[in-house]
Design an enzyme around this catalytic site. Structure first.
Site, short mmCIF file in Angstrom:
data_model
loop_
_atom_site.label_atom_id
_atom_site.label_comp_id
_atom_site.label_asym_id
_atom_site.label_seq_id
_atom_site.Cartn_x
_atom_site.Cartn_y
_atom_site.Cartn_z
N SER A 119 0.85 -1.19 0.00
CA SER A 119 0.00 0.00 0.00
C SER A 119 0.89 1.25 0.00
O SER A 119 1.73 1.40 -0.88
CB SER A 119 -0.97 -0.04 1.19
N GLU A 220 -1.35 -2.92 -7.94
CA GLU A 220 -2.53 -3.30 -7.14
C GLU A 220 -3.13 -2.02 -6.61
O GLU A 220 -2.48 -0.97 -6.60
CB GLU A 220 -2.13 -4.24 -6.00
N HIS A 284 -4.40 -5.56 -1.21
CA HIS A 284 -5.45 -5.43 -0.20
C HIS A 284 -6.45 -6.58 -0.34
O HIS A 284 -7.62 -6.37 -0.66
CB HIS A 284 -6.17 -4.08 -0.36
#
Length: 315
Positions: A119, A220, A284
């Site tokens: 992230s 992602e 995630h």
């Protein structure tokens, strides 16, 4: 089509493997989070490891886990500490880009060790790749993933990668319950690098932007509708960051219709004639598989395989 790396491509330095009964340090370089220390210590102890919690983990400064100074000091201290064998981040959120121009990359390089997160932590993966040149790991966060009771591949992938059970020539396993999609067939050899798409785009135009020469791009994301994924990919294309790619590995894009996403991926990457494999359980998602950033890999999108072409840790 087989896309081979350019002559400028060379391996990133592998890091020392996580030893048995080693010590894992936890830092919070991004957003704040409430750590259940007893639970975390017990979780690690049950798997044969100790846990060292750095001070900033317990701090909160609005949407940041402590001030920039606190978070930077913890990052430096965790790498410099000779007793800490690996570093895992507490959570993502936001905050790591604020540290990039103050990091002592020479210190990190001299004390290279497994560094794990995803992230917002993508910014650190990109910066370490560019300025310190050792392998890092796009993998679980302590709170959301390891202590979050995610499916077993999350933990087994994490420890297999850090302990050195996966070596050059190993094909990375992917759970059969989550089928992969070949968006564009082909084979590519290159350096795996990337992470969160929004963070990759946020670094463009800075000294910490992704170096795409010979790269197999991992992307992602979460909380980004399809049109914003389109906008981010278009930004990368217009910035000249797609033309030199060797291939693309698409992790989880949470909340986006898979069929619609794959159509967008085909529109974006088909003109480049590079292999694209979509649906890898990284990001995630549950499970969240660990991937080595900066490592040389072989992507066979037709066979839906990702293979290590270098050792990512050393004993």
């Amino acid at each position: 089509m087989t896309v081979r790396p350019t002559h400028t491509l060379f391996p990133h330095k592998p890091v020392p493997a996580l030893p048995s009964e080693g010590l894992i340090g936890v830092i919070a370089p991004a957003g704040p989070g409430a750590l259940d220390t007893d639970k975390a210590v017990q979780w690690m102890r049950a798997r044969g490891y100790g846990l060292k919690v750095f001070p900033g983990v317990y701090e909160k400064d609005g949407y940041l886990a402590g001030s920039d100074d606190v978070r930077l000091n913890d990052l430096h201290a965790a790498f410099a500490d000779p007793e800490v064998d690996a570093i895992i981040c507490l959570r993502g959120g936001y905050g790591t880009p604020r540290l990039l121009d103050r990091i002592d990359y020479d210190l990190l390089s001299r004390n290279a060790k497994p560094f794990v997160g995803y992230s917002d932590i993508t910014a650190l993966h990109l910066a370490i790749s560019r300025y310190a040149g050792f392998v890092t790991f796009h993998g679980p966060l302590l709170n959301a993933d390891l202590l979050g009771d995610k499916q077993p591949p999350t933990v087994t992938s994490f420890f297999a990668m850090l302990r050195g059970q996966l070596k050059a020539g190993s094909v990375l396993s992917h759970p059969v319950a989550y089928p992969l999609t070949t968006v564009e067939s082909g084979i590519a050899h290159g350096r795996l690098l990337g992470g969160n798409l929004a963070m990759i785009a946020a670094t463009l135009g800075t000294p910490y932007e992704i170096d795409v020469e010979g790269v197999i791009l991992l992307i992602e994301d979460i909380n980004e509708p399809l049109y914003r994924i389109d906008r981010l990919l278009t930004q990368m294309r217009l910035a000249g960051k797609l033309a030199k790619l060797r291939g693309v590995l698409v992790g989880d894009v949470a909340g986006v219709d898979v069929a619609a996403l794959n159509r967008l991926l085909k529109q974006t990457f088909a003109p480049l004639r590079i292999p694209v494999l979509s649906g890898w359980r990284s990001g995630h998602c549950d499970p969240n598989l660990t991937l080595p950033m900066g490592a040389l890999v072989r992507l066979d999108a037709g066979k839906k395989e990702l293979m290590l072409e270098q050792d990512v840790v050393t004993r």
